[in-house]
Design a protein around this motif. Structure first.
Motif, PDB file in Angstrom:
ATOM      1  N   ASN A  45       0.802  -1.224   0.000  1.00 23.71           N
ATOM      2  CA  ASN A  45       0.000   0.000   0.000  1.00 23.71           C
ATOM      3  C   ASN A  45       0.834   1.274   0.000  1.00 23.71           C
ATOM      4  OD1 ASN A  45      -2.389  -1.490   0.007  1.00 23.71           O
ATOM      5  ND2 ASN A  45      -2.277  -1.735   2.210  1.00 23.71           N
ATOM      6  N   ARG A  46       1.962   1.236  -0.685  1.00 22.51           N
ATOM      7  CA  ARG A  46       2.727   2.467  -0.868  1.00 22.51           C
ATOM      8  C   ARG A  46       2.085   3.256  -2.004  1.00 22.51           C
ATOM      9  NH1 ARG A  46       8.268  -0.684  -1.278  1.00 22.51           N
ATOM     10  NH2 ARG A  46       6.827  -2.297  -1.881  1.00 22.51           N
ATOM     11  N   THR A  47       2.248   4.542  -2.022  1.00 24.17           N
ATOM     12  CA  THR A  47       1.554   5.379  -3.004  1.00 24.17           C
ATOM     13  C   THR A  47       1.912   5.043  -4.441  1.00 24.17           C
ATOM     14  OG1 THR A  47       3.263   7.071  -2.784  1.00 24.17           O
ATOM     15  CG2 THR A  47       1.288   7.299  -1.411  1.00 24.17           C
ATOM     16  N   TYR A  48       3.074   4.531  -4.694  1.00 23.99           N
ATOM     17  CA  TYR A  48       3.490   4.243  -6.062  1.00 23.99           C
ATOM     18  C   TYR A  48       3.440   2.743  -6.383  1.00 23.99           C
ATOM     19  CZ  TYR A  48       7.784   3.397  -3.467  1.00 23.99           C
ATOM     20  OH  TYR A  48       8.694   2.953  -2.548  1.00 23.99           O
ATOM     21  N   TYR A  49       2.802   1.971  -5.537  1.00 30.82           N
ATOM     22  CA  TYR A  49       2.668   0.534  -5.749  1.00 30.82           C
ATOM     23  C   TYR A  49       1.188   0.186  -5.798  1.00 30.82           C
ATOM     24  CZ  TYR A  49       7.570  -0.573  -4.972  1.00 30.82           C
ATOM     25  OH  TYR A  49       8.926  -0.677  -5.087  1.00 30.82           O
ATOM     26  N   SER A  50       0.852  -0.889  -6.494  1.00 29.39           N
ATOM     27  CA  SER A  50      -0.537  -1.335  -6.515  1.00 29.39           C
ATOM     28  C   SER A  50      -0.591  -2.852  -6.437  1.00 29.39           C
ATOM     29  CB  SER A  50      -1.246  -0.851  -7.782  1.00 29.39           C
ATOM     30  OG  SER A  50      -0.689  -1.473  -8.917  1.00 29.39           O
ATOM     31  N   GLU A  51      -1.693  -3.345  -5.920  1.00 24.76           N
ATOM     32  CA  GLU A  51      -1.936  -4.779  -5.825  1.00 24.76           C
ATOM     33  C   GLU A  51      -3.357  -5.039  -6.304  1.00 24.76           C
ATOM     34  OE1 GLU A  51      -1.259  -5.017  -1.665  1.00 24.76           O
ATOM     35  OE2 GLU A  51       0.858  -5.422  -1.898  1.00 24.76           O
ATOM     36  N   THR A  52      -3.496  -5.947  -7.254  1.00 22.39           N
ATOM     37  CA  THR A  52      -4.797  -6.287  -7.808  1.00 22.39           C
ATOM     38  C   THR A  52      -5.042  -7.766  -7.579  1.00 22.39           C
ATOM     39  OG1 THR A  52      -4.532  -4.595  -9.506  1.00 22.39           O
ATOM     40  CG2 THR A  52      -6.221  -6.267  -9.889  1.00 22.39           C
ATOM     41  N   VAL A  53      -6.205  -8.085  -7.030  1.00 27.58           N
ATOM     42  CA  VAL A  53      -6.539  -9.464  -6.697  1.00 27.58           C
ATOM     43  C   VAL A  53      -7.815  -9.861  -7.437  1.00 27.58           C
ATOM     44  CG1 VAL A  53      -7.145 -11.029  -4.818  1.00 27.58           C
ATOM     45  CG2 VAL A  53      -5.489  -9.215  -4.434  1.00 27.58           C
ATOM     46  N   ASN A  54      -7.787 -11.028  -8.074  1.00 30.07           N
ATOM     47  CA  ASN A  54      -8.939 -11.540  -8.817  1.00 30.07           C
ATOM     48  C   ASN A  54      -9.149 -13.009  -8.479  1.00 30.07           C
ATOM     49  OD1 ASN A  54      -9.348  -9.237 -10.782  1.00 30.07           O
ATOM     50  ND2 ASN A  54      -7.214  -9.745 -11.165  1.00 30.07           N
ATOM     51  N   ASP A  55     -10.377 -13.458  -8.621  1.00 23.39           N
ATOM     52  CA  ASP A  55     -10.681 -14.886  -8.546  1.00 23.39           C
ATOM     53  C   ASP A  55     -12.056 -15.098  -9.155  1.00 23.39           C
ATOM     54  OD1 ASP A  55      -9.416 -17.392  -6.739  1.00 23.39           O
ATOM     55  OD2 ASP A  55     -11.478 -17.624  -7.420  1.00 23.39           O
ATOM     56  N   SER A  56     -12.182 -16.124  -9.969  1.00 23.33           N
ATOM     57  CA  SER A  56     -13.470 -16.383 -10.623  1.00 23.33           C
ATOM     58  C   SER A  56     -14.484 -17.035  -9.685  1.00 23.33           C
ATOM     59  CB  SER A  56     -13.272 -17.265 -11.861  1.00 23.33           C
ATOM     60  OG  SER A  56     -12.769 -18.529 -11.473  1.00 23.33           O
ATOM     61  N   ALA A  57     -14.010 -17.575  -8.571  1.00 23.75           N
ATOM     62  CA  ALA A  57     -14.917 -18.199  -7.601  1.00 23.75           C
ATOM     63  C   ALA A  57     -15.559 -17.100  -6.751  1.00 23.75           C
ATOM     64  CB  ALA A  57     -14.167 -19.176  -6.717  1.00 23.75           C
TER      65      ALA A  57
END
Length: 80
Positions: free
Chosen positions: A55-67
């Motif tokens: 959660n730094r201002t210049y970083y991102s994390e994207t999480v996905n799941d079809s379930a």
């Protein structure tokens, strides 16, 4: 009253295909990436075992799941 910090290194439910044991190898290979995308979240073990600050201002994390139930679980946990 202070709530103790949760231990997120192990998911609160069993999940076939979890990446908890592989997480150190994943992060060793990837390094500290600025944008991480997890296409098959499941227990989110790879992300939760990330050794770098999140959660730094210049970083991102994207999480996905079809379930849908898996996604709903993590969404409910986040919103609680």
């Amino acid at each position: 009253e202070m709530i103790p910090e949760a231990n997120l290194s192990k998911a609160p439910f069993p999940y076939f295909g979890g990446k908890r044991k592989a997480a150190p190898y994943i992060w060793r290979a990837l390094g500290d990436v600025p944008h991480y995308v997890e296409p098959f979240a499941g227990t989110m073990a790879a992300l939760l075992c990330r050794p770098h600050h999140a959660n730094r201002t210049y970083y991102s994390e994207t999480v996905n799941d079809s379930a849908a139930f898996v996604s709903n679980f993590w969404r409910a946990l986040r919103d609680d």
